[in-house]
Design a protein around this motif. Structure first.
Motif, PDB file in Angstrom:
ATOM      1  N   ILE A  44       0.853  -1.189   0.000  1.00 37.30           N
ATOM      2  CA  ILE A  44       0.000   0.000   0.000  1.00 37.30           C
ATOM      3  C   ILE A  44       0.886   1.236   0.000  1.00 37.30           C
ATOM      4  O   ILE A  44       1.922   1.269   0.677  1.00 37.30           O
ATOM      5  N   THR A  45       0.483   2.260  -0.755  1.00 37.06           N
ATOM      6  CA  THR A  45       1.245   3.506  -0.786  1.00 37.06           C
ATOM      7  C   THR A  45       0.343   4.677  -0.405  1.00 37.06           C
ATOM      8  O   THR A  45      -0.868   4.653  -0.646  1.00 37.06           O
ATOM      9  N   ALA A  46       0.949   5.691   0.197  1.00 37.93           N
ATOM     10  CA  ALA A  46       0.290   6.977   0.449  1.00 37.93           C
ATOM     11  C   ALA A  46       1.118   8.032  -0.270  1.00 37.93           C
ATOM     12  O   ALA A  46       2.289   8.237   0.075  1.00 37.93           O
ATOM     13  N   GLU A  47       0.524   8.688  -1.279  1.00 31.37           N
ATOM     14  CA  GLU A  47       1.310   9.566  -2.146  1.00 31.37           C
ATOM     15  C   GLU A  47       0.607  10.901  -2.368  1.00 31.37           C
ATOM     16  O   GLU A  47      -0.627  10.979  -2.350  1.00 31.37           O
ATOM     17  N   ASP A  48       1.394  11.918  -2.615  1.00 35.43           N
ATOM     18  CA  ASP A  48       0.867  13.248  -2.895  1.00 35.43           C
ATOM     19  C   ASP A  48       1.780  13.955  -3.894  1.00 35.43           C
ATOM     20  O   ASP A  48       2.744  14.628  -3.502  1.00 35.43           O
ATOM     21  N   GLY A  55      -1.433  -4.009  -9.316  1.00 37.21           N
ATOM     22  CA  GLY A  55      -1.152  -4.914  -8.220  1.00 37.21           C
ATOM     23  C   GLY A  55      -0.790  -4.239  -6.920  1.00 37.21           C
ATOM     24  O   GLY A  55      -0.555  -4.910  -5.910  1.00 37.21           O
ATOM     25  N   ILE A  56      -0.722  -2.908  -6.915  1.00 41.74           N
ATOM     26  CA  ILE A  56      -0.366  -2.153  -5.708  1.00 41.74           C
ATOM     27  C   ILE A  56      -1.517  -1.217  -5.359  1.00 41.74           C
ATOM     28  O   ILE A  56      -2.078  -0.546  -6.227  1.00 41.74           O
ATOM     29  N   ASN A  57      -1.870  -1.169  -4.075  1.00 36.69           N
ATOM     30  CA  ASN A  57      -2.935  -0.280  -3.602  1.00 36.69           C
ATOM     31  C   ASN A  57      -2.360   1.107  -3.361  1.00 36.69           C
ATOM     32  O   ASN A  57      -1.611   1.310  -2.395  1.00 36.69           O
ATOM     33  N   GLN A  58      -2.688   2.055  -4.224  1.00 43.38           N
ATOM     34  CA  GLN A  58      -2.147   3.406  -4.125  1.00 43.38           C
ATOM     35  C   GLN A  58      -3.227   4.373  -3.661  1.00 43.38           C
ATOM     36  O   GLN A  58      -4.324   4.406  -4.230  1.00 43.38           O
ATOM     37  N   VAL A  59      -2.915   5.158  -2.637  1.00 50.09           N
ATOM     38  CA  VAL A  59      -3.877   6.086  -2.047  1.00 50.09           C
ATOM     39  C   VAL A  59      -3.366   7.506  -2.225  1.00 50.09           C
ATOM     40  O   VAL A  59      -2.221   7.821  -1.890  1.00 50.09           O
ATOM     41  N   GLN A  60      -4.233   8.361  -2.760  1.00 60.65           N
ATOM     42  CA  GLN A  60      -3.893   9.766  -2.997  1.00 60.65           C
ATOM     43  C   GLN A  60      -4.226  10.609  -1.759  1.00 60.65           C
ATOM     44  O   GLN A  60      -5.323  10.517  -1.210  1.00 60.65           O
ATOM     45  N   VAL A  61      -3.268  11.396  -1.311  1.00 56.07           N
ATOM     46  CA  VAL A  61      -3.505  12.322  -0.201  1.00 56.07           C
ATOM     47  C   VAL A  61      -4.447  13.438  -0.654  1.00 56.07           C
ATOM     48  O   VAL A  61      -4.285  14.002  -1.740  1.00 56.07           O
ATOM     49  N   HIS A  62      -5.465  13.739   0.167  1.00 59.31           N
ATOM     50  CA  HIS A  62      -6.384  14.865  -0.090  1.00 59.31           C
ATOM     51  C   HIS A  62      -6.537  15.621   1.229  1.00 59.31           C
ATOM     52  O   HIS A  62      -7.478  15.390   2.000  1.00 59.31           O
ATOM     53  N   GLU A  63      -5.623  16.521   1.496  1.00 58.18           N
ATOM     54  CA  GLU A  63      -5.640  17.211   2.789  1.00 58.18           C
ATOM     55  C   GLU A  63      -6.874  18.081   2.954  1.00 58.18           C
ATOM     56  O   GLU A  63      -7.313  18.308   4.091  1.00 58.18           O
ATOM     57  N   GLU A  64      -7.455  18.555   1.835  1.00 58.44           N
ATOM     58  CA  GLU A  64      -8.610  19.436   1.959  1.00 58.44           C
ATOM     59  C   GLU A  64      -9.833  18.712   2.534  1.00 58.44           C
ATOM     60  O   GLU A  64     -10.749  19.346   3.060  1.00 58.44           O
ATOM     61  N   GLY A 122      -9.278  16.100   4.732  1.00 60.65           N
ATOM     62  CA  GLY A 122      -8.765  15.437   5.915  1.00 60.65           C
ATOM     63  C   GLY A 122      -8.033  14.135   5.656  1.00 60.65           C
ATOM     64  O   GLY A 122      -7.655  13.448   6.615  1.00 60.65           O
ATOM     65  N   LEU A 123      -7.850  13.761   4.376  1.00 53.66           N
ATOM     66  CA  LEU A 123      -7.137  12.513   4.054  1.00 53.66           C
ATOM     67  C   LEU A 123      -5.644  12.836   3.959  1.00 53.66           C
ATOM     68  O   LEU A 123      -5.108  13.096   2.891  1.00 53.66           O
ATOM     69  N   THR A 124      -4.975  12.832   5.112  1.00 53.63           N
ATOM     70  CA  THR A 124      -3.564  13.202   5.199  1.00 53.63           C
ATOM     71  C   THR A 124      -2.688  11.957   5.204  1.00 53.63           C
ATOM     72  O   THR A 124      -3.168  10.828   5.280  1.00 53.63           O
ATOM     73  N   PHE A 125      -1.360  12.173   5.142  1.00 52.50           N
ATOM     74  CA  PHE A 125      -0.430  11.060   5.259  1.00 52.50           C
ATOM     75  C   PHE A 125      -0.682  10.288   6.558  1.00 52.50           C
ATOM     76  O   PHE A 125      -0.697   9.056   6.586  1.00 52.50           O
ATOM     77  N   VAL A 126      -0.883  11.018   7.635  1.00 50.51           N
ATOM     78  CA  VAL A 126      -1.092  10.387   8.936  1.00 50.51           C
ATOM     79  C   VAL A 126      -2.357   9.540   8.930  1.00 50.51           C
ATOM     80  O   VAL A 126      -2.365   8.375   9.380  1.00 50.51           O
ATOM     81  N   ILE A 173      -3.970   8.245   6.370  1.00 50.27           N
ATOM     82  CA  ILE A 173      -3.818   7.091   5.485  1.00 50.27           C
ATOM     83  C   ILE A 173      -2.960   6.021   6.150  1.00 50.27           C
ATOM     84  O   ILE A 173      -3.257   4.817   6.092  1.00 50.27           O
ATOM     85  N   LEU A 174      -1.856   6.436   6.799  1.00 46.93           N
ATOM     86  CA  LEU A 174      -0.968   5.484   7.460  1.00 46.93           C
ATOM     87  C   LEU A 174      -1.699   4.689   8.540  1.00 46.93           C
ATOM     88  O   LEU A 174      -1.543   3.466   8.655  1.00 46.93           O
ATOM     89  N   ARG A 175      -2.515   5.375   9.328  1.00 44.07           N
ATOM     90  CA  ARG A 175      -3.254   4.676  10.385  1.00 44.07           C
ATOM     91  C   ARG A 175      -4.212   3.649   9.787  1.00 44.07           C
ATOM     92  O   ARG A 175      -4.358   2.534  10.304  1.00 44.07           O
ATOM     93  N   ALA A 176      -4.870   4.040   8.693  1.00 45.79           N
ATOM     94  CA  ALA A 176      -5.795   3.113   8.046  1.00 45.79           C
ATOM     95  C   ALA A 176      -5.047   1.951   7.389  1.00 45.79           C
ATOM     96  O   ALA A 176      -5.531   0.815   7.384  1.00 45.79           O
ATOM     97  N   MET A 177      -3.880   2.250   6.846  1.00 47.67           N
ATOM     98  CA  MET A 177      -3.069   1.214   6.191  1.00 47.67           C
ATOM     99  C   MET A 177      -2.775   0.047   7.127  1.00 47.67           C
ATOM    100  O   MET A 177      -2.849  -1.119   6.750  1.00 47.67           O
ATOM    101  N   LEU A 178      -2.396   0.387   8.344  1.00 47.64           N
ATOM    102  CA  LEU A 178      -1.963  -0.652   9.274  1.00 47.64           C
ATOM    103  C   LEU A 178      -3.083  -1.630   9.604  1.00 47.64           C
ATOM    104  O   LEU A 178      -2.824  -2.781   9.982  1.00 47.64           O
ATOM    105  N   ARG A 179      -4.341  -1.208   9.434  1.00 51.76           N
ATOM    106  CA  ARG A 179      -5.464  -2.116   9.656  1.00 51.76           C
ATOM    107  C   ARG A 179      -5.699  -3.039   8.468  1.00 51.76           C
ATOM    108  O   ARG A 179      -6.512  -3.952   8.544  1.00 51.76           O
TER     109      ARG A 179
END
Length: 580
Positions: free
Chosen positions: A351-355, A363-372, A374-378, A380-386
């Motif tokens: 899984i990636t968190a990218e901006d 084959g890779i789960n890529q997540v786009q940061v959208h700070e506006e 509330g979808l921040t790196f932090v 996304i990271l917390r959700a990733m670990l689940r």
């Protein structure tokens, strides 16, 4: 090419085209030692040979193909390769595009200066065929319009007024090509992008100034200016780019980001677009991302054999953090994507968190940061670990909270990749501590850090040996024995490299693995200079400049390029030494 058994003059006299007296007059006009081309031109200028006769006889004399331009159909894409100003300057027209070469029609064989000019503009080798001058001029009028009709850009945009928007234009559709019936600004922007791809540009900069709209391409890390559109067309050009990238064309006070997905010159492209309000209008930058460029493999990045083995061993570990450092544009993202590609197997969840997300990888789960929203790196990271991934990529560690969660993920059995902005690899350790991460967490979680830069490759088409300037040798830290041992190469400049002497770029790397001694020093927060010395002594680290000099020795790059890219790091070390 077979050698002629008779001179050109003898040929045309024997054919009954000119008399011996006319030939003597032409030879006197051409001067002593003149060849077939010069004598033939003199006969044409004196009116003793028509342009059709001259082409026919020159073609036979020099064993060069002659063509009938009035019967040829030339694709528009080929015509667009050569600007009208250059075509008229040398009185040539493009006919066909082959594998690494462009065929042009000329009235006579071209001299070296004209050939070099065409190679530079076309970025390809040039094959010449002959055609009558009258036919060439008819073809130029057919291809480019009548002379005096303005520059190529102005002719393309003819009839378009500098309004705020483009009345009647179509909404951009991903992958569409610009056709002859499209609005002029659509064709211009499409050509702007297509030309950038043809020249291997990584960025297009559209920059408004008080009296002009400047367009620049960045090729191999260096910017150069191209022909600019008239200032009055600035609103239409900017609006077209914003429309293509999904931005609000009415918003001119706030920065905006957008994206364009399209196909140009047979390549699938992603263009990352940024618009920033400036004094004289919005400054727009387009980053060109070729989707296939991440499929080059780790071996092609430029690693020394020993560093490649270490890199492969590091990314095969089950947990810990691997950091890649360097400034914007140093190739960090490409390196990490290549690492993910190497690890992208069915038995691993990645899984990636990218901006932003620069490349889409199957084959890779890529997540786009959208700070506006509330979808921040932090977040996304917390959700990733689940999601129970084995491998995580965090686009960039920017703050303490992101760093803390990334480190916790590394300590709980995840392999974490990320980037950091530091000048060299050892500096990543105090940088994280300065962010607020406890030293013991930094020391226990980081597996390795790698700094990198990109240097330009010597063009292999015009590669030549040279003796470097002694001052350059001293600045590079080379000894007299090194100079005697190394054969230095540079590019002389040719059509393949747009006369720069360089074509393409390659990475230089500074890779350090944290062993127990380095971890203890990180925990104890020793001075950076001492940490750097230990990284070199026991961590296997070769500095950026040392790795670059290895590439000089291999003939891949030049000493000048090494000093240009690594000088800032050397100066930073000197300043740090004075401070301590």
């Amino acid at each position: 090419m077979s050698m002629p058994t008779t001179s050109f003059g003898e040929r045309v006299v024997a054919a009954g085209l000119v008399s011996q007296e006319h030939l003597a007059e032409a030879e006197a006009k051409a001067g002593a030692g003149a060849g077939a081309k010069e004598v033939g031109l003199a006969l044409y200028q004196l009116g003793y040979l028509s342009d059709e006769e001259l082409v026919r006889e020159l073609a036979q004399q020099l064993d060069v193909e002659a063509v009938d331009l009035d019967k040829l159909t030339v694709p528009e894409a080929v015509v667009d390769l050569l600007p009208a100003t250059i075509a008229r300057k040398h009185e040539v027209v493009p006919l066909a595009q082959g594998d690494g070469s462009i065929t042009v029609a000329s009235f006579t064989p071209l001299d070296f200066t004209a050939l070099d000019d065409l190679r530079f503009v076309l970025n390809a080798e040039v094959e010449v065929v002959l055609a009558p001058l009258s036919a060439i001029r008819r073809a130029m009028e057919r291809f480019y319009g009548r002379p005096g009709g303005g520059t190529e850009v102005e002719r393309m945009l003819e009839g378009l007024e500098g309004g705020e928007a483009e009345g009647g234009t179509r909404v951009y559709v991903a992958g569409e090509e610009a056709g002859a019936d499209d609005a002029p600004v659509i064709r211009y922007v499409h050509k702007l992008i297509t030309d950038a791809v043809r020249l291997r540009a990584t960025d297009i900069h559209v920059e408004p100034f008080e009296t002009r709209l400047r367009i620049r391409y960045r090729v191999d890390g260096v910017c150069f200016e191209i022909e600019n559109p008239p200032k009055r067309l600035q609103p239409a050009v900017l609006s077209r780019v914003k429309l293509m990238s999904g931005m609000d064309i009415a918003e001119k006070r706030q920065p905006q980001d957008g994206r364009i997905r399209m196909t140009a010159m047979g390549k699938d492209l992603d263009l990352r677009v940024s618009a920033v309000p400036a004094r004289h209008g919005e400054s727009i930058a387009l980053r060109i991302l070729e989707r296939e460029s991440i499929n080059i493999g780790l071996e092609a990045l430029g690693f020394d054999a020993s560093d490649l083995r270490r890199f492969q061993n590091i990314i095969a570990r089950p947990n810990g953090i691997f950091l890649v450092t360097g400034p914007t544009g140093s190739g960090k993202t490409t390196t990490l994507y290549c690492a993910l590609q190497a690890l992208n197997n069915a038995d691993r969840k990645i899984i990636t968190a990218e901006d932003p997300i620069e490349y889409h990888i199957g084959g890779i789960n890529q997540v786009q940061v959208h700070e506006e929203i509330g979808l921040t790196f932090v977040g996304i990271l917390r959700a990733m670990l689940r999601q129970a991934p084995e491998i995580i990529l965090v686009g960039e560690i920017r703050d303490e909270e992101t760093a803390q969660i990334a480190i916790q993920a590394a300590l709980t059995g995840h392999l974490v990749f990320s980037t950091l902005h530091t000048n060299d690899a050892p500096s990543a350790v105090p940088r994280l501590i300065d962010m607020g991460v406890p030293p013991y967490l930094v020391a226990s979680s980081i597996q390795a850090v790698m700094a990198q830069r990109l240097v330009r490759r010597v063009c292999t088409a015009c590669q030549e040996e040279y003796e470097p300037d002694p001052a350059m040798v001293r600045s590079g830290g080379l000894s007299e024995a090194d100079v005697e041992r190394i054969t230095f190469y540079r590019g002389a400049g040719c059509g393949q490299c747009s006369d720069t002497g360089y074509r393409g770029r390659i990475g230089i790397f500074e890779l350090v693995e944290l062993n127990p001694r380095i971890r203890q020093m990180a925990h104890d927060q020793v001075p950076l200079s001492s940490l750097r010395e230990e990284c070199r002594r026991s961590g296997g680290m070769v500095t950026l400049r040392e790795d670059a000099l290895r590439k000089v020795e291999a003939g891949i790059t030049t000493l000048d390029e090494v000093l240009r890219v690594t000088q800032a790091e050397v100066e930073a070390e000197m300043i740090e030494g004075f401070a301590q």
